[in-house]
Design a protein around this motif. Structure first.
Motif, PDB file in Angstrom:
ATOM      1  N   LEU A   1       0.843  -1.183   0.000  1.00  0.00           N
ATOM      2  CA  LEU A   1       0.000   0.000   0.000  1.00  0.00           C
ATOM      3  C   LEU A   1       0.883   1.238   0.000  1.00  0.00           C
ATOM      4  CD1 LEU A   1      -2.856   1.327   0.486  1.00  0.00           C
ATOM      5  CD2 LEU A   1      -2.247   1.282   2.896  1.00  0.00           C
ATOM      6  N   HIS A   2       0.694   2.095  -0.994  1.00  0.00           N
ATOM      7  CA  HIS A   2       1.363   3.402  -1.024  1.00  0.00           C
ATOM      8  C   HIS A   2       0.359   4.393  -0.458  1.00  0.00           C
ATOM      9  CE1 HIS A   2       4.621   2.217  -3.880  1.00  0.00           C
ATOM     10  NE2 HIS A   2       3.731   1.282  -4.173  1.00  0.00           N
ATOM     11  N   HIS A   3       0.717   5.132   0.568  1.00  0.00           N
ATOM     12  CA  HIS A   3      -0.203   6.107   1.140  1.00  0.00           C
ATOM     13  C   HIS A   3       0.559   7.361   1.541  1.00  0.00           C
ATOM     14  CE1 HIS A   3       0.992   4.769   5.298  1.00  0.00           C
ATOM     15  NE2 HIS A   3       1.225   3.653   4.634  1.00  0.00           N
ATOM     16  N   ILE A   4      -0.174   8.425   1.787  1.00  0.00           N
ATOM     17  CA  ILE A   4       0.401   9.723   2.131  1.00  0.00           C
ATOM     18  C   ILE A   4       0.174   9.969   3.620  1.00  0.00           C
ATOM     19  CG2 ILE A   4       0.352  12.213   1.668  1.00  0.00           C
ATOM     20  CD1 ILE A   4       1.228  10.549  -0.729  1.00  0.00           C
ATOM     21  N   GLY A   5       1.226  10.371   4.320  1.00  0.00           N
ATOM     22  CA  GLY A   5       1.107  10.676   5.742  1.00  0.00           C
ATOM     23  C   GLY A   5       0.124  11.808   5.977  1.00  0.00           C
TER      24      GLY A   5
ATOM     25  N   SER B   1      -0.240  13.871   8.441  1.00  0.00           N
ATOM     26  CA  SER B   1       0.332  15.100   9.005  1.00  0.00           C
ATOM     27  C   SER B   1       1.522  15.592   8.203  1.00  0.00           C
ATOM     28  CB  SER B   1       0.790  14.855  10.442  1.00  0.00           C
ATOM     29  OG  SER B   1      -0.278  14.433  11.237  1.00  0.00           O
ATOM     30  N   SER B   2       2.401  14.666   7.846  1.00  0.00           N
ATOM     31  CA  SER B   2       3.647  15.057   7.185  1.00  0.00           C
ATOM     32  C   SER B   2       3.491  15.288   5.688  1.00  0.00           C
ATOM     33  CB  SER B   2       4.716  13.985   7.405  1.00  0.00           C
ATOM     34  OG  SER B   2       4.343  12.791   6.738  1.00  0.00           O
ATOM     35  N   GLY B   3       2.536  14.598   5.052  1.00  0.00           N
ATOM     36  CA  GLY B   3       2.381  14.683   3.610  1.00  0.00           C
ATOM     37  C   GLY B   3       3.422  13.874   2.844  1.00  0.00           C
ATOM     38  N   LEU B   4       4.222  13.078   3.563  1.00  0.00           N
ATOM     39  CA  LEU B   4       5.263  12.266   2.932  1.00  0.00           C
ATOM     40  C   LEU B   4       4.694  10.950   2.407  1.00  0.00           C
ATOM     41  CD1 LEU B   4       8.143  12.762   5.514  1.00  0.00           C
ATOM     42  CD2 LEU B   4       7.856  13.895   3.306  1.00  0.00           C
ATOM     43  N   ASP B   5       5.342  10.416   1.371  1.00  0.00           N
ATOM     44  CA  ASP B   5       4.952   9.127   0.807  1.00  0.00           C
ATOM     45  C   ASP B   5       5.326   8.019   1.787  1.00  0.00           C
ATOM     46  OD1 ASP B   5       4.007   7.319  -1.138  1.00  0.00           O
ATOM     47  OD2 ASP B   5       6.042   7.000  -1.869  1.00  0.00           O
ATOM     48  N   ARG B   6       4.381   7.148   2.099  1.00  0.00           N
ATOM     49  CA  ARG B   6       4.598   6.032   3.020  1.00  0.00           C
ATOM     50  C   ARG B   6       4.211   4.734   2.325  1.00  0.00           C
ATOM     51  NH1 ARG B   6       7.632   8.461   6.805  1.00  0.00           N
ATOM     52  NH2 ARG B   6       6.576  10.224   7.730  1.00  0.00           N
ATOM     53  N   ARG B   7       4.744   3.620   2.850  1.00  0.00           N
ATOM     54  CA  ARG B   7       4.430   2.290   2.309  1.00  0.00           C
ATOM     55  C   ARG B   7       4.191   1.318   3.454  1.00  0.00           C
ATOM     56  NH1 ARG B   7       8.507   4.355  -0.670  1.00  0.00           N
ATOM     57  NH2 ARG B   7       8.160   4.551  -2.896  1.00  0.00           N
ATOM     58  N   ALA B   8       3.298   0.360   3.208  1.00  0.00           N
ATOM     59  CA  ALA B   8       3.040  -0.684   4.196  1.00  0.00           C
ATOM     60  C   ALA B   8       2.658  -1.958   3.454  1.00  0.00           C
ATOM     61  CB  ALA B   8       1.916  -0.279   5.138  1.00  0.00           C
ATOM     62  N   VAL B   9       3.173  -3.096   3.900  1.00  0.00           N
ATOM     63  CA  VAL B   9       2.796  -4.393   3.346  1.00  0.00           C
ATOM     64  C   VAL B   9       1.642  -4.922   4.185  1.00  0.00           C
ATOM     65  CG1 VAL B   9       3.546  -6.746   2.862  1.00  0.00           C
ATOM     66  CG2 VAL B   9       5.120  -4.839   2.501  1.00  0.00           C
ATOM     67  N   LEU B  10       0.532  -5.275   3.517  1.00  0.00           N
ATOM     68  CA  LEU B  10      -0.684  -5.677   4.214  1.00  0.00           C
ATOM     69  C   LEU B  10      -1.111  -7.084   3.820  1.00  0.00           C
ATOM     70  CD1 LEU B  10      -2.729  -2.401   3.705  1.00  0.00           C
ATOM     71  CD2 LEU B  10      -1.300  -3.021   5.648  1.00  0.00           C
ATOM     72  N   ASP B  11      -1.755  -7.776   4.755  1.00  0.00           N
ATOM     73  CA  ASP B  11      -2.321  -9.097   4.494  1.00  0.00           C
ATOM     74  C   ASP B  11      -3.645  -8.940   3.753  1.00  0.00           C
ATOM     75  OD1 ASP B  11      -0.302 -10.504   5.801  1.00  0.00           O
ATOM     76  OD2 ASP B  11      -1.267 -10.233   7.739  1.00  0.00           O
ATOM     77  N   VAL B  12      -3.825  -9.722   2.712  1.00  0.00           N
ATOM     78  CA  VAL B  12      -5.066  -9.709   1.943  1.00  0.00           C
ATOM     79  C   VAL B  12      -5.983 -10.783   2.511  1.00  0.00           C
ATOM     80  CG1 VAL B  12      -6.083 -10.042  -0.334  1.00  0.00           C
ATOM     81  CG2 VAL B  12      -3.903  -8.876  -0.113  1.00  0.00           C
ATOM     82  N   VAL B  13      -7.167 -10.381   2.945  1.00  0.00           N
ATOM     83  CA  VAL B  13      -8.148 -11.312   3.497  1.00  0.00           C
ATOM     84  C   VAL B  13      -8.969 -11.924   2.381  1.00  0.00           C
ATOM     85  CG1 VAL B  13     -10.163 -11.496   5.016  1.00  0.00           C
ATOM     86  CG2 VAL B  13      -8.258 -10.032   5.658  1.00  0.00           C
ATOM     87  N   GLU B  14      -9.292 -11.100   1.388  1.00  0.00           N
ATOM     88  CA  GLU B  14     -10.146 -11.542   0.290  1.00  0.00           C
ATOM     89  C   GLU B  14      -9.766 -10.731  -0.950  1.00  0.00           C
ATOM     90  OE1 GLU B  14     -14.747 -10.699  -0.345  1.00  0.00           O
ATOM     91  OE2 GLU B  14     -14.333 -11.869   1.453  1.00  0.00           O
ATOM     92  N   CYS B  15      -9.754 -11.376  -2.105  1.00  0.00           N
ATOM     93  CA  CYS B  15      -9.435 -10.613  -3.319  1.00  0.00           C
ATOM     94  C   CYS B  15     -10.214 -11.142  -4.512  1.00  0.00           C
ATOM     95  CB  CYS B  15      -7.939 -10.631  -3.611  1.00  0.00           C
ATOM     96  SG  CYS B  15      -7.300 -12.217  -4.117  1.00  0.00           S
ATOM     97  N   ASP B  16     -10.486 -10.237  -5.424  1.00  0.00           N
ATOM     98  CA  ASP B  16     -11.095 -10.551  -6.705  1.00  0.00           C
ATOM     99  C   ASP B  16     -10.445  -9.639  -7.746  1.00  0.00           C
ATOM    100  OD1 ASP B  16     -12.593 -11.245  -8.862  1.00  0.00           O
ATOM    101  OD2 ASP B  16     -14.530 -10.652  -8.018  1.00  0.00           O
ATOM    102  N   PRO B  17      -9.266 -10.055  -8.268  1.00  0.00           N
ATOM    103  CA  PRO B  17      -8.541  -9.182  -9.208  1.00  0.00           C
ATOM    104  C   PRO B  17      -9.329  -8.840 -10.462  1.00  0.00           C
ATOM    105  CG  PRO B  17      -7.156 -10.999  -8.485  1.00  0.00           C
ATOM    106  CD  PRO B  17      -8.550 -11.284  -7.989  1.00  0.00           C
ATOM    107  N   GLU B  18     -10.198  -9.748 -10.929  1.00  0.00           N
ATOM    108  CA  GLU B  18     -10.987  -9.456 -12.124  1.00  0.00           C
ATOM    109  C   GLU B  18     -11.956  -8.309 -11.857  1.00  0.00           C
ATOM    110  OE1 GLU B  18     -10.748 -12.822 -11.074  1.00  0.00           O
ATOM    111  OE2 GLU B  18      -9.075 -13.088 -12.448  1.00  0.00           O
TER     112      GLU B  18
ATOM    113  N   VAL C   1      -2.663   4.209  -4.138  1.00  0.00           N
ATOM    114  CA  VAL C   1      -2.158   3.224  -5.103  1.00  0.00           C
ATOM    115  C   VAL C   1      -1.706   1.990  -4.328  1.00  0.00           C
ATOM    116  CG1 VAL C   1      -0.331   2.744  -6.794  1.00  0.00           C
ATOM    117  CG2 VAL C   1      -1.412   4.988  -6.732  1.00  0.00           C
ATOM    118  N   ILE C   2      -2.027   0.804  -4.881  1.00  0.00           N
ATOM    119  CA  ILE C   2      -1.524  -0.443  -4.303  1.00  0.00           C
ATOM    120  C   ILE C   2      -0.673  -1.151  -5.344  1.00  0.00           C
ATOM    121  CG2 ILE C   2      -3.419  -0.758  -2.663  1.00  0.00           C
ATOM    122  CD1 ILE C   2      -4.571  -2.865  -4.602  1.00  0.00           C
ATOM    123  N   GLU C   3       0.181  -2.025  -4.858  1.00  0.00           N
ATOM    124  CA  GLU C   3       1.027  -2.830  -5.726  1.00  0.00           C
ATOM    125  C   GLU C   3       0.756  -4.292  -5.395  1.00  0.00           C
ATOM    126  OE1 GLU C   3       5.789  -3.245  -6.617  1.00  0.00           O
ATOM    127  OE2 GLU C   3       5.015  -1.424  -5.664  1.00  0.00           O
ATOM    128  N   VAL C   4       0.295  -5.031  -6.383  1.00  0.00           N
ATOM    129  CA  VAL C   4       0.016  -6.459  -6.224  1.00  0.00           C
ATOM    130  C   VAL C   4       0.926  -7.191  -7.199  1.00  0.00           C
ATOM    131  CG1 VAL C   4      -1.725  -8.268  -6.329  1.00  0.00           C
ATOM    132  CG2 VAL C   4      -2.379  -5.962  -5.636  1.00  0.00           C
TER     133      VAL C   4
END
Length: 139
Positions: A43-47, A49-66, A93-96
């Motif tokens: 997950l790409h996200h914006i802080g 308070s800071s407005g800086l670009d941040r990233r976090a790797v998250l567990d996917v519980v459910e997905c439907d790419p189509e 924006v997410i990266e899969v």
């Protein structure tokens, strides 16, 4: 004596080996090895308070790419920084694997969790559904 309200403190960022493990997972996505991490996304996200670009790797519980939807879990509850940042700015924006998607975050209520057949999601405190905004995003 006046009644005091207990306010939970925000979660503290990981330190030591836990921080290193998180950084290594992010590095794996950056060099194109994200698919080796299993059912996870970056997950790409914006802080907020800071407005800086941040990233976090998250567990996917459910997905439907189509259909372009992913449901991710916040195991540390609504105090997680990435969760609070998404509350402030839900378009992100997410990266899969090696693909980037422009998405909008929708925060599932307990009724929506039960309706979707995922009342506990393995003990996750909060669930967020990420829906694509129209396909792939070039990065």
């Amino acid at each position: 004596m006046p009644h005091r309200q207990i306010v939970p403190l925000p979660s503290r960022p990981p330190t030591g080996y836990r921080r290193l493990a998180g950084r290594l997972r992010i590095l794996a996505f950056r060099v194109g090895l994200g698919r080796l991490l299993g059912r996870r996304l970056l997950l790409h996200h914006i802080g907020r308070s800071s407005g800086l670009d941040r990233r976090a790797v998250l567990d996917v519980v459910e997905c439907d790419p189509e259909a372009g939807t992913w449901v991710v879990a916040s195991w540390s509850g609504p105090g997680a920084d990435w969760y609070r940042n998404l509350r402030a700015r839900p378009k992100t924006v997410i990266e899969v694997g090696s693909r980037h998607y422009a998405v909008t975050a929708y925060f599932l209520t307990s009724a929506e969790r039960a309706e979707g057949g995922r009342p506990s999601a393995g003990g996750a405190a909060c669930l967020v559904q990420l829906d694509t905004d129209g396909g792939h995003c070039r990065r």
